[in-house]
Design a protein around this motif. Sequence first.
Motif, PDB file in Angstrom:
ATOM      1  N   LEU A 115     -11.825  18.122  23.986  1.00  0.00           N
ATOM      2  CA  LEU A 115     -12.794  19.170  24.260  1.00  0.00           C
ATOM      3  C   LEU A 115     -13.133  19.917  22.959  1.00  0.00           C
ATOM      4  O   LEU A 115     -12.251  20.174  22.130  1.00  0.00           O
ATOM      5  N   PRO A 116     -14.411  20.225  22.731  1.00  0.00           N
ATOM      6  CA  PRO A 116     -14.818  20.869  21.469  1.00  0.00           C
ATOM      7  C   PRO A 116     -14.116  22.202  21.219  1.00  0.00           C
ATOM      8  O   PRO A 116     -13.628  22.466  20.117  1.00  0.00           O
ATOM      9  N   GLY A 117     -14.067  23.056  22.249  1.00  0.00           N
ATOM     10  CA  GLY A 117     -13.385  24.344  22.102  1.00  0.00           C
ATOM     11  C   GLY A 117     -11.978  24.239  22.650  1.00  0.00           C
ATOM     12  O   GLY A 117     -11.786  24.149  23.868  1.00  0.00           O
ATOM     13  N   THR A 118     -10.979  24.246  21.772  1.00  0.00           N
ATOM     14  CA  THR A 118      -9.610  23.951  22.196  1.00  0.00           C
ATOM     15  C   THR A 118      -8.905  25.120  22.882  1.00  0.00           C
ATOM     16  O   THR A 118      -7.835  24.937  23.452  1.00  0.00           O
ATOM     17  N   MET A 119      -9.473  26.311  22.802  1.00  0.00           N
ATOM     18  CA  MET A 119      -8.846  27.455  23.462  1.00  0.00           C
ATOM     19  C   MET A 119      -9.900  28.459  23.913  1.00  0.00           C
ATOM     20  O   MET A 119     -11.027  28.470  23.415  1.00  0.00           O
ATOM     21  N   LEU A 143      -5.877  31.319  25.555  1.00  0.00           N
ATOM     22  CA  LEU A 143      -5.490  30.291  26.504  1.00  0.00           C
ATOM     23  C   LEU A 143      -5.696  28.919  25.852  1.00  0.00           C
ATOM     24  O   LEU A 143      -6.829  28.492  25.628  1.00  0.00           O
ATOM     25  N   PRO A 144      -4.611  28.210  25.515  1.00  0.00           N
ATOM     26  CA  PRO A 144      -4.725  26.906  24.837  1.00  0.00           C
ATOM     27  C   PRO A 144      -5.122  25.812  25.826  1.00  0.00           C
ATOM     28  O   PRO A 144      -4.270  25.085  26.353  1.00  0.00           O
ATOM     29  N   VAL A 145      -6.412  25.674  26.061  1.00  0.00           N
ATOM     30  CA  VAL A 145      -6.911  24.734  27.070  1.00  0.00           C
ATOM     31  C   VAL A 145      -6.493  23.307  26.754  1.00  0.00           C
ATOM     32  O   VAL A 145      -6.179  22.519  27.659  1.00  0.00           O
ATOM     33  N   ILE A 146      -6.473  22.939  25.488  1.00  0.00           N
ATOM     34  CA  ILE A 146      -6.143  21.566  25.130  1.00  0.00           C
ATOM     35  C   ILE A 146      -4.718  21.193  25.551  1.00  0.00           C
ATOM     36  O   ILE A 146      -4.445  20.045  25.905  1.00  0.00           O
TER      37      ILE A 146
END
Length: 230
Positions: A115-119, A143-146
């Motif tokens: 994903l381009p935006g990792t957080m 929030l660390p989405v990755i």
Amino acid sequence: MLLAMGVSCRELVKKWENSISGTVGSTERVHTEKGCGMSLDEVIEECKLFYFVGQETTSNLLTWTMVMLTIHQDWQERARVEVLQAFRDHQPDYQVLNHLKTVNMILHEVLRLYLPGTMLVRTTQEKIKLGDLALPPEVELLLPVILIHHDTELWGSDAKEFNPQRFVDGVANASKNPSAFMPFSLGTRTCIGQNFVMQEAKMALAMCLQRFLFELSPSYQHGPFPLLTL
């Protein structure tokens, strides 16, 4: 690029100001009467943001999709067959893009892995309680989405592997938690350009699959590294 865009935005806003000045007097009056508004510099910064977010994220999505399809030739062929069955050598149709199930699965899996935006970043506006944690106002939460997207407890033992098949029954059934997939955020803060980005990516990928075969350079070294985007 952004400097040039800033100049162009400034010129457009000035033209807009001149076009309405004869009817309402000035933009200052418009802002005052409505009780809201943005300055010229604020408008320019918003335009820069739209340009950067719209171009950078879609570009990254397509780049990683190409990389994954060169590594996983079986999925490249499956996607090509689907596209050629739908469009042959004709221009992809907007309405039909929504029915490209394999292409959609591939894009979702790429968004999960790269994903381009990792957080996500959020700031508390008032004192709140988050679980057992009490947070005062003006606290920045990251929030660390990755990490969520790569969590084996949510996605299974193959969480770090490219497997679009996990999305065969849709996003809601791809993991153990329907909210585990959030490349565009969730809730009221969901990215306003989500649908546009997906349609744009499907269109570009379909046109590439119609015309080209992708192969990875022998010298390629796989090493994703996040800067502003991944």
